[in-house]
Design a protein around this motif. Structure first.
Motif, PDB file in Angstrom:
ATOM      1  N   HIS A  48       0.805  -1.251   0.089  1.00 27.72           N
ATOM      2  CA  HIS A  48      -0.037  -0.163  -0.171  1.00 27.72           C
ATOM      3  C   HIS A  48       1.044   1.305   0.007  1.00 27.72           C
ATOM      4  O   HIS A  48       2.271   1.384   0.139  1.00 27.72           O
ATOM      5  CB  HIS A  48      -0.930   0.025   1.180  1.00 27.72           C
ATOM      6  N   SER A  49       0.374   2.480  -0.407  1.00 36.43           N
ATOM      7  CA  SER A  49       1.199   3.664  -0.269  1.00 36.43           C
ATOM      8  C   SER A  49       1.764   3.857   1.028  1.00 36.43           C
ATOM      9  O   SER A  49       2.692   4.716   1.359  1.00 36.43           O
ATOM     10  CB  SER A  49       0.332   4.817  -0.631  1.00 36.43           C
ATOM     11  N   SER A  50       1.148   3.310   2.029  1.00 38.95           N
ATOM     12  CA  SER A  50       1.819   3.645   3.476  1.00 38.95           C
ATOM     13  C   SER A  50       2.642   2.543   3.868  1.00 38.95           C
ATOM     14  O   SER A  50       3.614   2.631   4.755  1.00 38.95           O
ATOM     15  CB  SER A  50       0.531   3.193   4.590  1.00 38.95           C
ATOM     16  N   ASP A 329      -5.496   3.481   6.818  1.00 34.61           N
ATOM     17  CA  ASP A 329      -5.292   3.253   5.224  1.00 34.61           C
ATOM     18  C   ASP A 329      -6.823   3.314   4.758  1.00 34.61           C
ATOM     19  O   ASP A 329      -6.584   3.701   3.657  1.00 34.61           O
ATOM     20  CB  ASP A 329      -4.770   1.536   5.405  1.00 34.61           C
TER      21      ASP A 329
END
Length: 550
Positions: A48-50, A329
């Motif tokens: 994920h972007s995180s 998220d």
């Protein structure tokens, strides 16, 4: 039956949704604190972007949600892929936001060589169909290279083995590009090294190598997985410099071995192939060095596993922040869509509202015409009402004395009739009482009439004053010296362009009207004013004024 009587039949404890979710979370985490799960990766779309990764583990009958936190993701020895069969080690927990249970993965390893071999075979077939492994594409190695480029780990025994072999038998210039040879980033680093050597100029400050050796010590299929990267195989096949693949032992093979120009059984063999002289001593040293690394690696693994086993009893920050991270998220994923939808709605609303100076001017002109029309109607209605009220007041004033005299005559006749019937004295008494009542009633009637007339006169005076003091009043404008120009049908003439030669006109002044005939002579054709004649000051144009016609 009442609700209280119904509730008294049971003594079951009531729980909130949060209490049930918390109890289930504690039960699952206490019962399955540390598990190893074997399954196939499903729904993996990368981190994920995180930095966290969300996917599922499944078999032929069940499915288990899984999450790998950012810190754990960076420590994995290989990159997860869709459809790969793995063994996940971690802790079972629940996610109250969606009533699901999941495994928080601490370690991930392939479920044996079978799954990796199937994936490797699929990549091999795809690259072979593109001609990457075509033997006609391979180039011969230079017999006496001047510069050799080596892509390997700078701290391992492989580079030392190659350096020793070449320096002992055939000393020459060696350039080393340090990379990681194991782990998730190994394939990308080796690809960058091959492309970097090819980018060097042949006659630059740093000479481009005549031969490349991509080397790595032996290991399991999982240890060598970074050299099965598709991008690395394509980079080796497109290299302008001949490449020797020296990854693993002779029994090991990777995609880079098939794409390289020559495959060496070992890194030592690559050094022997690169130079015309071989040395057997370096092979023994390389073997001992490999055994030492293996022993050190196993010792470090045992100590690392013991440390992890001791740390499992202590709650980690990942466990404490698991639910907030998941919610964050999810909110991050919804935020982009919400912003896009908001921008689209505002853009649609803005595009539906079209304003322009022409539109505003047209609206102003339409309202100005309506205002002029309503003003003329209001003035005419106000004059008509005032005229009607004056006529009513005059009629009432003329009829008032007649009505009073008729009422008095009626009272006298009734008094005479009563006097004749009942005699003089009672009649006089009744007459006096009636006279008093009649006088009182007459006085009240006169007062009421006076008050009513005063009120009506005051209203008439106020209306007349309002009419005469209005800035837009027609009479007030005419009193200032202006006049209205009407055609034969009584329609107001607003512009000089509407006046035709010979047209009959009516000029309405403040004290009366006069008829005129248009000659058709324009203002431009008039003779100039005589010298010394005093010009009349022009009055400023006001709304409703007709002075602009003259």
């Amino acid at each position: 039956m009442s609700d209280a009587a119904f509730e008294s039949r049971t003594n079951a404890t009531e729980y909130t949704v949060s209490e049930i979710s918390g109890a289930l979370k504690r039960t699952v985490e206490d019962t399955f604190g540390h598990v190893r799960v074997r399954g196939e990766i499903s729904g993996y779309r990368g981190p994920h972007s995180s930095g966290h990764a969300y996917f599922a583990l499944k078999d032929d009958r069940a499915r288990l949600e899984a999450v790998v936190w950012k810190g754990t993701m960076s420590r994995l020895r290989f990159r997860p892929e869709e459809g790969m069969e793995v063994i996940a080690t971690g802790k079972l927990t629940t996610y109250p936001g969606s009533s699901k249970y999941q495994i928080v993965i601490d370690n991930l390893e392939p479920a044996g060589a079978g799954a990796l071999m199937a994936l490797l075979e699929e990549r091999k077939r795809r690259l072979a169909a593109e001609g990457i492994f075509d033997p006609q594409r391979k180039r011969p190695l230079p017999y006496m290279p001047r510069v050799i480029g080596v892509v390997t780990s700078p701290t391992g025994a492989v580079i030392r083995d190659i350096l020793h072999r070449i320096s002992d038998r055939f000393p020459l210039h060696i350039m080393v590009w340090p990379v990681r040879v194991q782990g998730e980033t190994a394939g990308a680093e080796v690809t960058a090294a091959v492309n970097g050597f090819n980018a060097l100029a042949a006659d630059g400050a740093i000479r481009r190598p005549d031969l490349l050796i991509v080397a790595r010590g032996g290991g399991s299929l999982e240890d060598l997985w970074g050299f099965n990267d598709e991008a690395l195989a394509r980079a080796v096949a497109a290299s302008a410099i001949p490449v020797i693949s020296a990854v693993g032992h002779e029994t090991d093979w990777t995609l880079i071995d098939l794409a390289a120009d020559v495959r060496a059984p070992t890194p030592t063999g690559a050094a022997e192939i690169a130079v015309p002289v071989k040395a057997e001593l370096e092979a023994t040293l390389a073997s001992l060095s490999a055994r030492l690394r293996a022993c050190m690696s196993r010792g470090l693994d045992r100590r690392r596993q013991a440390a992890r086993a001791a740390a499992r009893a202590i709650p980690s920050p990942d466990q404490l922040l698991a639910v907030p991270r998941r919610r964050f998220d999810e909110a991050t994923g919804r935020l982009g869509r919400a912003l896009s939808n908001g921008v689209e709605r505002k853009r649609a609303r803005l595009s539906s509202t079209k304003l322009s100076p022409a539109t505003l001017s047209r609206r102003i002109e339409e309202w100005r015409k309506l205002t002029d029309r309503d003003l003329l109607r209001a003035q005419a209605a106000l004059r008509a009402i005032a005229t009607a009220r004056r006529a009513e007041f005059r009629r009432a004033a003329d009829q008032l004395p007649k009505c009073a005299r008729a009422a008095l005559e009626s009272k006298r006749q009734r008094l005479a009739t009563v006097q004749a019937r009942i005699g003089i004295r009672p009649l006089l008494q009744a007459g006096r009482a009636a006279r008093d009542r009649l006088g009182s009633a007459s006085r009240r009637h006169e007062q009421a009439m006076t008050l009513g007339l005063d009120r009506l006169r005051l209203r008439l005076t106020q209306a007349d004053r309002l009419l005469s003091t209005l800035k837009l009043s027609e009479q007030a404008i005419l009193d200032r010296g202006y006049a209205l120009v009407l055609d034969a049908s009584g329609v107001l003439v607003r512009r000089s362009a509407d006046v035709k030669s010979g047209m009959a006109l009516e000029l309405r002044f403040a004290d009366g009207s006069a008829n005129a005939i248009a000659t058709g002579e324009s203002a431009a054709g008039r003779p100039p004013a005589k010298a010394g004649a005093k010009a009349r000051p022009a009055s400023p144009a006001k709304p409703g004024d007709q002075g602009s016609l003259f």
